[in-house]
Design an enzyme around this catalytic site. Structure first.
Site, PDB file in Angstrom:
ATOM      1  N   LYS A 198      21.771 -11.985  19.519  1.00 42.17           N
ATOM      2  CA  LYS A 198      22.649 -13.082  19.181  1.00 42.17           C
ATOM      3  C   LYS A 198      23.141 -12.998  17.811  1.00 42.17           C
ATOM      4  CE  LYS A 198      22.691 -17.417  17.109  1.00 42.17           C
ATOM      5  NZ  LYS A 198      24.193 -17.094  16.928  1.00 42.17           N
ATOM      6  N   GLU A 272      14.117 -10.457   7.839  1.00 40.21           N
ATOM      7  CA  GLU A 272      14.755  -9.939   6.619  1.00 40.21           C
ATOM      8  C   GLU A 272      15.539 -11.291   6.133  1.00 40.21           C
ATOM      9  OE1 GLU A 272      14.179  -7.067   5.228  1.00 40.21           O
ATOM     10  OE2 GLU A 272      13.195  -5.992   6.953  1.00 40.21           O
ATOM     11  N   CYS A 306      22.541  -8.920   0.895  1.00 35.93           N
ATOM     12  CA  CYS A 306      21.377  -9.484   0.550  1.00 35.93           C
ATOM     13  C   CYS A 306      20.726  -9.000  -0.705  1.00 35.93           C
ATOM     14  CB  CYS A 306      20.494  -9.412   1.670  1.00 35.93           C
ATOM     15  SG  CYS A 306      20.298  -7.648   2.394  1.00 35.93           S
ATOM     16  N   GLU A 403      20.040 -18.190  -4.488  1.00 42.28           N
ATOM     17  CA  GLU A 403      20.982 -17.019  -4.029  1.00 42.28           C
ATOM     18  C   GLU A 403      22.388 -17.653  -3.688  1.00 42.28           C
ATOM     19  OE1 GLU A 403      20.619 -15.902   0.192  1.00 42.28           O
ATOM     20  OE2 GLU A 403      20.496 -13.876  -0.404  1.00 42.28           O
TER      21      GLU A 403
HETATM   22  P1  NAP Z   1      21.704 -18.308   8.827  1.00 37.40           P
HETATM   23  O1  NAP Z   1      22.130 -19.256   8.755  1.00 37.40           O
HETATM   24  O2  NAP Z   1      20.118 -17.913   8.583  1.00 37.40           O
HETATM   25  O3  NAP Z   1      21.770 -17.428  10.207  1.00 37.40           O
HETATM   26  C1  NAP Z   1      21.382 -15.999  10.619  1.00 37.40           C
HETATM   27  C2  NAP Z   1      21.450 -16.253  12.144  1.00 37.40           C
HETATM   28  O4  NAP Z   1      20.101 -16.894  12.810  1.00 37.40           O
HETATM   29  C3  NAP Z   1      22.780 -16.378  12.790  1.00 37.40           C
HETATM   30  O5  NAP Z   1      22.738 -15.699  14.024  1.00 37.40           O
HETATM   31  C4  NAP Z   1      22.445 -18.125  13.092  1.00 37.40           C
HETATM   32  O6  NAP Z   1      23.358 -18.492  14.249  1.00 37.40           O
HETATM   33  C5  NAP Z   1      21.112 -17.971  13.538  1.00 37.40           C
HETATM   34  N1  NAP Z   1      20.427 -18.997  13.840  1.00 37.40           N
HETATM   35  C6  NAP Z   1      20.524 -20.408  13.179  1.00 37.40           C
HETATM   36  N2  NAP Z   1      19.612 -21.353  13.388  1.00 37.40           N
HETATM   37  C7  NAP Z   1      18.749 -20.796  14.041  1.00 37.40           C
HETATM   38  C8  NAP Z   1      17.562 -21.182  14.653  1.00 37.40           C
HETATM   39  N3  NAP Z   1      17.014 -22.352  14.375  1.00 37.40           N
HETATM   40  N4  NAP Z   1      16.949 -20.209  15.298  1.00 37.40           N
HETATM   41  C9  NAP Z   1      17.242 -19.160  15.695  1.00 37.40           C
HETATM   42  N5  NAP Z   1      18.377 -18.389  15.044  1.00 37.40           N
HETATM   43  C10 NAP Z   1      19.115 -19.352  14.120  1.00 37.40           C
HETATM   44  O7  NAP Z   1      22.132 -16.969   7.800  1.00 37.40           O
HETATM   45  P2  NAP Z   1      23.700 -16.463   7.600  1.00 37.40           P
HETATM   46  O8  NAP Z   1      24.112 -17.510   6.594  1.00 37.40           O
HETATM   47  O9  NAP Z   1      24.187 -16.062   8.883  1.00 37.40           O
HETATM   48  O10 NAP Z   1      23.352 -15.076   6.723  1.00 37.40           O
HETATM   49  C11 NAP Z   1      23.220 -15.303   5.123  1.00 37.40           C
HETATM   50  C12 NAP Z   1      21.730 -14.977   4.792  1.00 37.40           C
HETATM   51  O11 NAP Z   1      21.318 -13.809   5.368  1.00 37.40           O
HETATM   52  C13 NAP Z   1      21.562 -14.768   3.285  1.00 37.40           C
HETATM   53  O12 NAP Z   1      20.452 -15.533   2.818  1.00 37.40           O
HETATM   54  C14 NAP Z   1      21.062 -13.426   3.120  1.00 37.40           C
HETATM   55  O13 NAP Z   1      20.495 -13.129   1.961  1.00 37.40           O
HETATM   56  C15 NAP Z   1      20.499 -12.869   4.347  1.00 37.40           C
HETATM   57  N6  NAP Z   1      20.485 -11.497   4.527  1.00 37.40           N
HETATM   58  C16 NAP Z   1      19.227 -10.959   4.439  1.00 37.40           C
HETATM   59  C17 NAP Z   1      19.350  -9.574   4.679  1.00 37.40           C
HETATM   60  C18 NAP Z   1      18.045  -8.852   4.493  1.00 37.40           C
HETATM   61  O14 NAP Z   1      18.031  -7.562   4.876  1.00 37.40           O
HETATM   62  N7  NAP Z   1      17.185  -9.239   3.847  1.00 37.40           N
HETATM   63  C19 NAP Z   1      20.364  -9.046   4.932  1.00 37.40           C
HETATM   64  C20 NAP Z   1      21.622  -9.552   5.142  1.00 37.40           C
HETATM   65  C21 NAP Z   1      21.634 -10.964   4.985  1.00 37.40           C
HETATM   66  P3  NAP Z   1      24.712 -19.030  13.826  1.00 37.40           P
HETATM   67  O15 NAP Z   1      25.504 -18.285  13.036  1.00 37.40           O
HETATM   68  O16 NAP Z   1      25.143 -19.522  15.213  1.00 37.40           O
HETATM   69  O17 NAP Z   1      24.163 -20.478  13.245  1.00 37.40           O
END
Ligand code: NAP
Length: 497
Positions: A198, A272, A306, A403
């Protein structure tokens, strides 16, 4: 895979003319074919450099989740994949790597149009994904080795098997939509699992090229499935009774919710999550060497990476010199059309993120930070924010704690090395970090005291062969390395005399 090459899978996107193309698929990849979604709504895909929707995908629903999970389960139980020897699966992964590289232009163009990553960044996505696939293919021997352990009292021995887990849900964010799926997909496949992917709603398209590459490489039907839809569909996927493992990259907030659901279900999960890493510049730092790697290590992908070290910790004795040098680097790094190969900073990837970055800048203004450069949105279309260096930042400010995930760095003062380490370790996160010094041994000794999953000495890069993961609010479990493969196996010890 039957039907995998159907035109619905991917349009031709020419890197030179990407803004003329549109893409409105109505299907998802389930059981080896592109099949219509049950969902009646659509998700627009917006080019962040123009602010205009150029594509859309189906907003799938629970019926799509169920169809994809059932297909993955059927492939796992009935298909050949889980029964093949790891070295046979590795041969398919190597073909998969070639198929990914053959799609480098489409991958780069789609990625850039989805999230505004400059082509200088997205142009490397295919090679990186292929490198991850090849690396995991090289670990087949780890799964095939005879792992026999004697009982310590000599009464028998145990054969330790690494079985696949079953159906793995792979959920990815929008900042690196290719790499952050492939780093889950490669070890999951090598171990013999089936997957349901997804992607994030802003970036649902580039991964279609990856699915096509898997199909062309001969990954059997149903082993790789792709569904698109909102976060609530991800929630349904996480909780589906036939899912055996969840691998998630994204925000700490959503990660916590997934961890809670998996805790209740006793379902293995890898998380992650976010970061707020620090670059500690020791007082003997070589500023020319630092300037060379600064953008890559602290503002990579327009600050939407990240692990980057967005909190610069500078010794009091050289504080203004360091602020001036960072400002010079930022001001001389071109910002603009992400399709221009010379662009270093593109737009922020989507409107909600753009608004969040601007809100953080407002808070910095209200709390008394000094704007050494940047601080404003750019006029005109798209989600551009001028790359920003915030000086005179103190630990209590919001921009020092949260962040930001945009083209913003903060520069904080410290007086002693101990204070620098304390500041580096003062957030709830523990993902990355860098220590800069003219003396790499001195930097290494400081790096050992940084409380995070990875730390660099005078540079930062993720090494495919070394574990990468966050401590504390930055996650659970690791990706990369043999340790990343072990997250996709279920151990079984068979005892015998
Ligand atoms: P996000 O809002 O948490 O979304 C990540 C994924 O989860 C998307 O596919 C999202 O779908 C889905 N999602 C949302 N709500 C969900 C739920 N209740 N249950 C299951 N899946 C759900 O994060 P983002 O804004 O896309 O990404 C930015 C974040 O990722 C930052 O905090 C960054 O630091 C972190 N990140 C971490 C790493 C690492 O390796 N540690 C690497 C890259 C990024 P939708 O888009 O459809 O809402």
């Amino acid at each position: 895979m039957s039907g995998a090459g159907a035109a619905a899978g991917a349009p031709s996107i020419e890197p030179g003319g990407p803004r003329e193309s549109t893409w409105h698929p109505t299907d998802q990849f389930i059981g080896g074919a592109w099949v219509p979604s049950h969902g009646t709504e659509r998700i627009d895909v917006v080019d962040p450099a123009t602010g205009e929707a150029w594509a859309s995908v189906p907003a799938g629903d629970a019926a799509d989740v169920d169809a994809a999970v059932q297909a993955a389960r059927a492939a796992f139980v009935e298909g050949p994949w889980a029964r093949m020897r790891p070295s046979e699966r590795a041969a398919v992964l190597l073909r998969f790597a070639d198929e990914v590289e053959a799609r480098a232009d489409e991958l780069s163009a789609t990625n850039t149009r989805e999230n505004g990553s400059p082509v200088a960044e997205s142009g490397g996505a295919a090679a990186n994904a292929a490198g991850i696939l090849s690396y995991y293919a090289s670990l087949a021997g780890h799964l095939e080795q005879e792992d026999v352990r004697e009982f310590p009292n000599g009464s028998g021995r145990s054969v330790v098997r690494r079985d696949p887990l079953g159906v793995c849900a792979l959920i990815a964010p929008w900042n690196f939509p290719i790499n952050l799926v492939v780093i889950k997909l490669a070890p999951a496949l090598l171990a013999g699992n089936s997957v349901v992917i997804k992607p994030a709603s802003p970036t649902p398209l580039s991964i279609r090229h990856i699915v096509l590459a898997a199909a062309a490489a001969g990954v059997p039907d149903g082993v790789v499935n792709l569904i698109t839809g909102p976060g609530r569909m991800g929630d349904v996927l996480v909780k589906h009774p036939l899912v055996n493992k969840v691998a998630f990259t994204g925000s700490t907030e959503v990660g916590r919710r997934i961890a809670a659901a998996c805790g209740e279900l006793l379902r293995p999960v890898t998380l992650e999550l976010g970061g707020k890493s620090a670059a500690i510049l020791l007082d003997d730092v070589d500023l020319d060497a630092f300037a060379e790697v600064f953008v890559r290590s602290s503002m990579r992908n327009t600050g939407q990476t990240c692990y980057i070290s967005t909190r610069i910790l500078a010794p009091e004795s050289r504080y203004e010199e360091i602020v001036a040098r960072i400002t010079e680097v930022v001001e001389s790094s071109p910002q603009g059309d992400p399709f221009d190969p010379s662009t270093v900073f593109g737009p922020v990837a989507n409107r909600p993120q753009y608004e969040s970055v601007l809100e953080h800048l407002e808070s910095a203004r209200a709390e008394g930070a000094r704007f050494a450069t940047g601080g404003e949105p750019l006029p005109g279309p798209g989600f551009f924010v001028a790359p920003t260096v915030l000086a005179d930042v103190t630990p209590g400010m919001r921009v020092a704690r949260e962040e930001i995930f945009g083209p913003v760095v903060t520069v904080q003062r410290y007086s002693t090395e101990d204070e620098a380490i304390e500041l580096a370790n003062s957030t709830p996160f523990g993902l990355g970090g860098i220590v800069f010094s003219a003396d790499p041994d001195r930097a290494f000794a400081v790096a050992e005291q940084v409380d995070s999953g990875s730390v660099g000495v005078n540079f930062f890069a993720s090494n495919h062969a070394a574990p990468f993961g966050g401590r504390h609010d930055s996650g659970l479990g690791v990706e990369y390395g043999i340790e990343g493969l072990e997250q996709y196996v279920s151990y079984k010890s068979i005892h015998r005399k």
